[in-house]
Design a protein around this motif. Structure first.
Motif, mmCIF file in Angstrom:
data_model
loop_
_atom_site.group_PDB
_atom_site.id
_atom_site.type_symbol
_atom_site.label_atom_id
_atom_site.label_comp_id
_atom_site.label_asym_id
_atom_site.label_seq_id
_atom_site.Cartn_x
_atom_site.Cartn_y
_atom_site.Cartn_z
ATOM 1 N N GLN A 52 26.365 39.360 40.609
ATOM 2 C CA GLN A 52 27.719 39.700 40.359
ATOM 3 C C GLN A 52 28.856 39.200 41.187
ATOM 4 O O GLN A 52 29.931 38.854 40.531
ATOM 5 N N ALA A 53 28.549 39.103 42.346
ATOM 6 C CA ALA A 53 29.432 38.360 43.340
ATOM 7 C C ALA A 53 29.836 37.092 42.885
ATOM 8 O O ALA A 53 31.220 36.778 42.985
ATOM 9 N N ALA A 56 32.114 37.411 40.220
ATOM 10 C CA ALA A 56 33.569 37.771 40.501
ATOM 11 C C ALA A 56 34.324 36.849 41.118
ATOM 12 O O ALA A 56 35.822 36.845 40.834
ATOM 13 N N TYR A 83 38.043 36.099 50.357
ATOM 14 C CA TYR A 83 36.738 36.630 49.833
ATOM 15 C C TYR A 83 36.363 37.711 50.714
ATOM 16 O O TYR A 83 35.668 38.705 50.328
#
Lengths: 324, 531
Positions: A52-53, A56, A83
């Protein structure tokens, strides 16, 4: 017209430089490693968290796509969001700028006059006891690693004597929308040690340049003529010698000043001085690409500007540059 | 990166010199009212749900509170909740503390708990997603009355209270939800904790003031200044000159000199483990060859090889020499004595003769060559451990090429499968969290095996672990976890090395400093000295 051509040439050069710099930095950071492992807690994150990261942050795209996305964002004036800190990268760099700026300016305000002054005096009295002391000081300071110098300053002035604090920025004051330490007494006390640590090697560097130049100019005919004319030693030194040796000195001051803005990492780390250099090195270690790119762009712009300023100064200092 | 490492080594050397010289001088401390802390944890965001990193949670736990918290024994204690019970297999009732107020004066109610869970689960799009895993099992959360909530879960989740011990409760805004940007950019964090937020600069400092209306009574310090000092040498200098009252994460090698200077030292074994891990699935390995340099089959698939390596490793040297005594030799994932650990597991004593014999029996009488990778400067003693293990294993004929690289490079290469043997670290709220991540088979549906980069698969252990995790928190669950650990450690999927200690120094204005095995640094842990 003449100035416009020069200026536009310069700007085109600068743009090209920035483009090349951004490409190299981008690829460099990409090849070090994957930033996503610093964004998630690698010791607890699940594979799903990491996936997911990655999505994203847009890290699942091919590099060239990421680079063009980065470029198109730059055109719109956006460097992206850090980040790690989740703040706009530009804000982070600008937030660290006052600390760096005041430290570099303070250090250079000490280093330039002291270095030039020592160099002139030593050069004029070549071979004297004073000259030998100055020369030895220069060799010593220039060859000492800056972390050791910083540690010794902390040991001597902070720990043993207890006169100055060992680190941090101290109290600061709000001006122009930023916090400045030089505006408070406590902040001034905090800036002395890191500024000294930055200034000392530069004093040595500038002093040696000034000394060598002075010795060279002293032997030339116009100096002898000045002496024959009966001018005072001081007048010869300040009005005739100094302008003639100033071109390399101005160049080195500008370069070193640029270096202090960007790469005073060691001093900033030891004195816990939250500046741009420390931000850059932290961001490289955390692979925080937006912040690295924003910082490097700032550094490149600073160097380009400083170089342009130096060229302008040449024209003022040296009539021959103006004529050509 | 090489020059960076040289810089770190240089800084350390310089610090050692500095400390040595300091030992001969007297100290001068100026007193003030507030507490001054130097910390290695750089506070990166004020959003308590943005990233689940100790860097943030340690400092934010002074402002925000959780429903339950873990005490120094890692046992759950009531925080904003006064009690909790499982009302059925899929629902939990939490009774909330009465008369708790947020820093803006508004009361704490069940609505805030609902908001917090929904913010993490539905609204926040943090790339790290760090807290989502704690609430992902929650199907719904509803208000029973202003001081009670019911969590409905997907299936049975016996350790929900533990999961909630990581979640900071935020105040429900009148409308919408608080974005990370708003929290970072000026909107004062509004928690229920013992200290109020006064000011910060990310990665630089955090300024706090006492919350005099705190439900457990006003805290000890009227104000607290926390300075982020990342360089260990600079933290050492700050505590030595008395510029700060507390400095955390001190290098063990500086402790003796600091003590001579009158700095008091508190330490505790960390609730984490550093270990060696093998790739155990693939039949060939990068970086593993015979002595002549020819490729060989993966030796780590044989238990006898793993046993030989474990027997050849001298943990005593790691703990006594490299960590200067501020470490505990490890036999399992948490230091012995913490919940879920087995008291039967003891560190393996080095035995070169047996190790050699096992290696020969496994078909490697002459040993082999192996590349041992590890992060540099991430954990206390990491790159030095690689060197020590290289020497240890040379005694049984194994040629190790140690390779310490920056943490981000290490992570990337490890995830890409470029290593066959590496040094790693793991931490978590409880034993089962680490077992799940490190030793359970990689399984997306169950979310296990995130750190199982060695692809170790053991169906019996998976079943034992799942069974233990279905038991409610308490001695029965802990005993089942200890059994599962004993079972899996006999198979040596990792070689446990050590649990390093968290080391904190404090000055004369502090009477006592209470260490926490999770490694937190807060003002609440510092007790003022009696005048």
């Amino acid at each position: 017209m003449y100035w416009a051509t020069i200026a536009s040439g310069r700007l085109a050069q600068a743009a090209l430089l920035l483009l090349a710099m951004s490409l190299i930095a981008f690829i460099g950071i990409h090849s070090i490693g994957n930033p996503v492992f610093n964004v998630v807690n690698i010791e607890t994150a699940t594979a799903e968290d990491i996936r997911q990261a990655t999505t994203a942050l847009g890290l699942d795209q091919p590099v060239w796509k990421q680079y063009f996305l980065f470029l198109s964002n730059i055109v719109r004036g956006e460097f992206g969001t850090s980040y790690i800190y989740h703040q706009p990268a530009v804000d982070l760099v600008l937030g660290k700028l006052p600390a760096t700026l005041e430290l570099a300016v303070f250090a250079m305000l000490v280093a330039a006059p002291v270095g030039v002054g020592l160099g002139l005096l030593a050069g004029r009295n070549e071979g004297s006891a004073f000259d030998r002391v100055v020369l030895r000081f220069c060799v010593l300071v220039a060859s000492v690693p800056s972390f050791w110098l910083s540690m010794m300053l902390i040991l001597g002035l902070a720990v043993l004597a207890g006169w100055l604090p060992s680190g941090g920025r101290g109290d600061s004051m709000l001006a122009f929308g930023q916090e400045w330490s030089v505006l408070t007494g406590d902040g001034l006390r905090h800036i002395i040690l890191p500024a000294l640590a930055l200034a000392l090697p530069n004093i040595a560097l500038i002093c040696r340049l000034a000394r060598a130049g002075t010795i060279e100019v002293q032997g030339q005919e116009f100096t002898r003529f000045c002496r024959a004319k009966g001018l005072s030693a001081r007048r010869i030194l300040m009005r005739h010698t100094l302008p003639n040796i100033s071109i390399p000195i101005v160049t080195i001051i500008a370069l070193q000043f640029g270096g202090m803005l960007a790469f005073a990492v060691v001093v900033e780390t030891i004195f816990a001085w939250p500046g741009v250099g420390k931000l850059l090195i932290d961001s490289i270690q955390l692979l925080d690409r937006p912040v690295v790119m924003a910082t490097l762009t700032f550094v490149a712009v600073a160097f380009v500007t400083l170089n342009a300023l130096v060229d302008l100064l040449y024209a003022i200092l040296d009539p021959r540059v103006r004529l050509s | 990166m090489k020059s960076l490492r040289a810089l770190h080594v240089g800084l350390r050397l310089a610090a050692t010199v500095l400390i040595g010289l300091l030992a001969m001088t007297a100290s001068g401390v100026q007193a003030g009212d507030g507490l001054r802390i130097a910390t290695a944890y750089k506070l990166m965001t004020l959003d308590p749900h943005y990233a689940n990193l100790n860097e943030n949670t340690s400092l934010l736990s002074q402002i925000y509170e959780r429903l339950v918290f873990q005490d120094e024994e890692l046992q759950l204690q009531p925080g904003l909740a006064v009690g909790w019970e499982a009302v059925s297999t899929t629902s939990w009732m939490f009774k909330l503390r009465a008369d708790v107020r947020f820093h803006d004066g508004s009361p704490f109610t069940a609505e805030d708990v609902v908001y917090t869970v929904e913010r993490i689960r539905d609204q926040l799009k943090s790339p790290s997603g760090g807290y989502r895993s704690y609430v992902s099992a929650i199907k719904s959360v509803s208000v029973v009355d202003p001081l009670a909530v019911v969590f409905k879960t997907d299936g049975s989740v016996p350790n929900l209270p533990l999961a909630l011990s990581s979640v900071f409760i935020m105040k429900k805004p009148v409308q919408g939800f608080a974005t990370t940007e708003a929290l970072n950019g000026g909107m004062a964090p509004n928690g229920t904790g013992p200290y109020r937020f006064e000011g910060w600069a990310s990665g630089e400092y955090l300024q706090l003031a006492a919350n005099t209306d705190y439900w457990a009574g006003a805290p000890a310090w009227p104000d607290v200044t926390i300075r982020v000092i990342e360089s260990p040498a600079a933290r050492v200098a700050a505590i030595t000159t008395g510029e700060v009252d507390v400095a955390d994460a001190l290098p063990a090698r500086d402790v003796a000199a600091l003590k001579k200077r009158g700095v008091k030292i508190a330490s505790v074994g960390a609730a984490r483990i550093n270990f060696l891990q093998f790739e155990m699935e693939s039949h060939t390995l990068p970086g593993v060859t015979d002595k002549a340099g020819a490729a060989i089959a993966n030796p780590f698939r044989k238990l006898a090889v793993r046993q030989a390596l474990a027997l050849a490793t001298d943990r005593g040297i790691l703990v006594d020499k490299i960590l200067a005594g501020y470490g505990t030799a490890a036999a399992q994932v948490f230091p012995n004595g913490l919940p879920g650990t087995s008291d039967k597991l003891l560190p393996i004593a080095p035995d070169v003769t047996t190790a050699k014999k096992l290696l020969a029996e496994a078909g490697y009488p002459d040993g082999f060559r192996v590349l041992l990778a590890g992060p540099a400067g991430r954990y206390p003693g990491d790159s030095e451990s690689l060197q020590a293990i290289t020497q240890n294993w040379a005694r049984i004929g194994i040629t190790v090429e140690p390779q310490a690289v920056p943490f981000s490079v290490f992570n990337t290469k490890r995830a890409a499968g470029e290593y066959g043997l590496w040094y790693g670290g793991a931490s978590g709220e409880a034993v089962d969290i680490i077992l799940d991540a490190l030793l359970a088979s990689p399984d997306k549906a169950r979310g296990t095996g995130a750190l199982n980069f060695g692809h170790y698969r053991n169906a019996t252990f998976n079943a034992m672990l799942s069974k233990a995790e279905s038991i409610e928190a308490g001695p029965v669950r802990d005993a089942a976890l200890a059994d599962a650990t004993e079972f899996v450690m006999a198979d040596l999927p990792i070689i446990p090395l050590y649990h390093f200690h968290h080391v904190t120094g404090y000055g004369p204005r502090i009477g006592a400093y209470l260490m926490h095995p999770r490694g937190w640094t807060t003002a609440m842990q510092a007790e003022p000295a009696q005048e």
